[in-house]
Every structure is written in C-alpha cells, then in structure tokens.
Design a protein around this motif. Structure first.
Motif, mmCIF file in Angstrom:
data_model
loop_
_atom_site.group_PDB
_atom_site.id
_atom_site.type_symbol
_atom_site.label_atom_id
_atom_site.label_comp_id
_atom_site.label_asym_id
_atom_site.label_seq_id
_atom_site.Cartn_x
_atom_site.Cartn_y
_atom_site.Cartn_z
ATOM 1 N N PRO A 120 0.810 -1.231 0.000
ATOM 2 C CA PRO A 120 0.000 0.000 0.000
ATOM 3 C C PRO A 120 0.836 1.270 0.000
ATOM 4 O O PRO A 120 0.454 2.269 -0.622
ATOM 5 C CB PRO A 120 -0.824 -0.129 1.293
ATOM 6 N N MET A 121 1.989 1.232 0.686
ATOM 7 C CA MET A 121 2.847 2.422 0.709
ATOM 8 C C MET A 121 3.376 2.741 -0.689
ATOM 9 O O MET A 121 3.351 3.895 -1.128
ATOM 10 C CB MET A 121 4.015 2.192 1.677
ATOM 11 N N LYS A 122 3.820 1.704 -1.396
ATOM 12 C CA LYS A 122 4.338 1.913 -2.747
ATOM 13 C C LYS A 122 3.227 2.359 -3.693
ATOM 14 O O LYS A 122 3.426 3.250 -4.531
ATOM 15 C CB LYS A 122 4.983 0.623 -3.260
ATOM 16 N N MET A 123 2.061 1.745 -3.563
ATOM 17 C CA MET A 123 0.953 2.080 -4.455
ATOM 18 C C MET A 123 0.395 3.466 -4.148
ATOM 19 O O MET A 123 -0.096 4.153 -5.041
ATOM 20 C CB MET A 123 -0.126 1.007 -4.357
ATOM 21 N N THR A 124 0.481 3.882 -2.883
ATOM 22 C CA THR A 124 0.030 5.230 -2.523
ATOM 23 C C THR A 124 0.944 6.286 -3.134
ATOM 24 O O THR A 124 0.483 7.340 -3.596
ATOM 25 C CB THR A 124 -0.006 5.390 -0.989
ATOM 26 N N LEU A 125 2.243 6.007 -3.156
ATOM 27 C CA LEU A 125 3.184 6.939 -3.791
ATOM 28 C C LEU A 125 2.899 7.062 -5.285
ATOM 29 O O LEU A 125 2.935 8.160 -5.853
ATOM 30 C CB LEU A 125 4.618 6.469 -3.563
ATOM 31 N N ILE A 126 2.589 5.922 -5.915
ATOM 32 C CA ILE A 126 2.248 5.945 -7.341
ATOM 33 C C ILE A 126 0.954 6.718 -7.555
ATOM 34 O O ILE A 126 0.834 7.520 -8.485
ATOM 35 C CB ILE A 126 2.121 4.506 -7.872
ATOM 36 N N ALA A 127 -0.026 6.463 -6.674
ATOM 37 C CA ALA A 127 -1.317 7.156 -6.795
ATOM 38 C C ALA A 127 -1.139 8.666 -6.692
ATOM 39 O O ALA A 127 -1.816 9.429 -7.398
ATOM 40 C CB ALA A 127 -2.286 6.657 -5.724
ATOM 41 N N ALA A 128 -0.242 9.110 -5.824
ATOM 42 C CA ALA A 128 0.004 10.549 -5.671
ATOM 43 C C ALA A 128 0.566 11.140 -6.968
ATOM 44 O O ALA A 128 0.188 12.244 -7.377
ATOM 45 C CB ALA A 128 0.970 10.790 -4.510
ATOM 46 N N GLN A 129 1.442 10.390 -7.643
ATOM 47 C CA GLN A 129 2.001 10.865 -8.911
ATOM 48 C C GLN A 129 0.923 10.913 -9.999
ATOM 49 O O GLN A 129 0.876 11.854 -10.792
ATOM 50 C CB GLN A 129 3.132 9.942 -9.354
#
Length: 336
Positions: free
Chosen positions: A294-303
C-alpha cells in the motif's frame, strides 16, 4: 413503478448520463479512426463492427435528454477526428485499447446502474453493461487467437488451505525479517496495474507524437514516463517473489505525426484513463495484506493524481473542459 414519462430524471441520473455521453462520444470518434485505418481482416471486422453499436448508445442518451427538455452536451464530434489521417497505431493496439475501455465501461455501468431509478435509465445501463462484457470477452479472445495477448503470470497450484498464524504475514520490507512472497490476490492487482500502464504508455507515445500544442505534447511525454515507472515498480515486486510479469505485445505506434484526434479529445481520454488507474490502484491497495505494498501504491497514486490535476489545468487553459450540468444557484437567483 410509475411510467418513466411521469418521472423527471434525478440529479444522479443526469450526472451519470452526462459522464457516459462524454465517454461514448470520445470512444466513437477514436473507433472511427481505428476502423478506418485497420488493414488486418479479423481486426478490421471487429473494430468496424463497434462503430454503429457505440453510436447507438450515444444517440440513446441524446433521446433521453431531449425527452426531458435537457440540452445535449457537446461531447466529441466529427470535428475531433481526422479520418484522412494515416494510422497512428497498428491494428493490435486498436483492439488492445478497446479491451481496456470495455473494463472502464463495465465499472462505470455498474456504478451508474446502482444510482438509476427510472426504468429507461436502468434499461440503458443494463444494455451498456451487457455490451461491455460481451466485447471484453470478444476482444480478449481475438487477441489471444492471434498471439497478441499474454494472460497473467502463472503460479504453482495451491495444494492446501492455510490460515494466517502470525502478524508478520502483514509485514513488508524489513531489515530484520524475510518478507513473505506476495499472494495471488496481490498478484491480481499488480498484473492489472502492469496491463493498464502498458496500454497507457503506448497511447501516450502516439499522443505525444501527434499533439499540436507544445505543452500538451510535453504533458503526454510525461504521461509515458509515468506509465513506464508504474510498470517497473509493479514488475519489480512480482520478480521479488520469483514471478515473471506477463508482458503482452500490445501493438505499436506508427511513424505518423499527423494527429487523427484533436488535442481536446486526447486530453480527455488521458484524464479518463488516469481516473480509472487511480480507482484500480485504490482497490489494489485496500486488498493488499503486506504493509509495504500500500505504501508503494500510494506513492504511485500521488504521482497519477498530480498528473491528472495538471492535465485538468491544461484543459481549462485551452477551454476544452466541458462543465457537467449544474444545480441551480439559488443565491444568485435571489439577487436577480
């Protein structure tokens, strides 16, 4: 239930039909180009067969709005497509892109059906959903028959049912303990992320190649790089568990630099797929049971969110963003 002629459209129904009209008219213009330029017999027959179907869905919304005295949205018209332009993509990509769009259609149809109460609107989204499911299956089959599609990665067949025994099951990357391999639910959403972004990267390549406005061209180039970054991130997670990502030959962009679509249409299409990618990412995050994912996917979602937001600013700059129908501004009416 009263006859729909005795019931006005609700606000949610007007909103859902407005959104669907934008999407359907965009899809119609793009499919016209793909059908016009396709040369492979099987692909051409499939792509050309969708033009009339999609046109009928757009026409039905116009009829519903007209019957209720609602102005017809602008959406996308023949002015947004150049049918004399050479192919921007090959046939494989046209079918691959349409397959992704059927996923968008299925998701949106279910969402809008859940808000519909008038029988003609319910009937519309039932047909829309049925069509999207049918075309998803047909496009997948067509690509697989032509060796132009790779199914998801294969894992060793499970032999027993297990239950989580320790909190460490939910731990992610750590210096002090070994990270567990990803489970098949996580494989599902990682593979879907790769699939969407593979098509997105190629779509952005063609859009950047053909866009007329320099800042719009730069925006699409940024989108291509973002899509490749997402692919690399998701693929790396799979490889950490010795799972080889399935990479399909999604088709290619041609050498043409003549835009078959208006910048307005290409920007809307990009915005639509960015929203779909954000939704898919959010679902994947909610079902992941390893804390680092989730942390990695949240960073992607922010981009992706920043990318979509900047796209909105560009659309406003060039007056390409059509406003959804508004509720009455009672305060302004009182002043009048």
């Amino acid at each position: 239930m009263p006859d729909h002629k005795d019931l006005p459209l609700t606000g949610p129904e007007v909103g859902s039909l407005w959104m669907t009209y934008q999407k359907m008219t965009m899809l119609l213009q793009m499919m016209k180009h793909f059908a016009q330029t396709s040369e492979t017999p099987g692909y051409h027959q499939f792509l050309a067969g969708q033009v009339g179907e999609i046109q009928s869905f757009a026409e039905e919304i116009r009829n519903i709005f007209t019957g209720d005295g609602i102005i017809i949205p602008v959406g996308f018209t023949d002015q947004d497509v150049d049918l004399d332009a050479p192919a921007l993509y090959n046939d494989v990509f046209g079918v691959s892109w349409f397959r992704i769009m059927t996923k968008v259609m299925m998701g949106m149809s279910v969402l809008h059906l859940g808000e519909a109460t008038r029988d003609d609107v319910i009937s519309y989204y039932e047909r829309n959903l049925t069509y999207a499911k049918k075309m998803y299956i047909a496009s997948t089959k067509l690509l697989m028959e032509n060796s132009a599609f790779a199914p998801g990665p294969v894992v060793t067949p499970p032999q027993e049912v297990e239950f989580v025994q320790s909190k460490s099951y939910m731990s992610g990357t750590s210096l002090f303990q070994k990270t567990r391999p990803i489970n098949t639910v996580e494989v599902l959403y990682l593979h879907q992320g790769i699939e969407i972004n593979q098509v997105g990267a190629e779509l952005m390549t063609g859009f950047a190649q053909a866009a007329r406005e320099p800042d719009v061209q730069q925006y699409f180039a940024r989108g291509k790089n973002l899509a490749y970054s997402c692919i690399d991130t998701f693929a790396a997670i799979l490889k950490e568990s010795d799972i080889q990502p399935a990479m399909s030959p999604w088709g290619r962009t041609t050498r043409s630099t003549r835009a078959p679509f208006s910048d307005k249409l290409m920007m809307y299409c990009t915005n639509l797929l960015s929203g779909f990618s954000l939704g898919s990412n959010a679902i994947g995050t909610s079902f992941s049971m390893r804390t680092d994912l989730p942390m990695k996917m949240t960073l992607i979602a922010a981009q992706i969110y920043d990318f979509a937001k900047d796209g909105g600013k560009l659309m406003v700059k060039y007056k390409w963003m059509e406003e959804p129908f508004q509720a009455e501004d009672r305060a302004a009416l009182l002043k009048t």
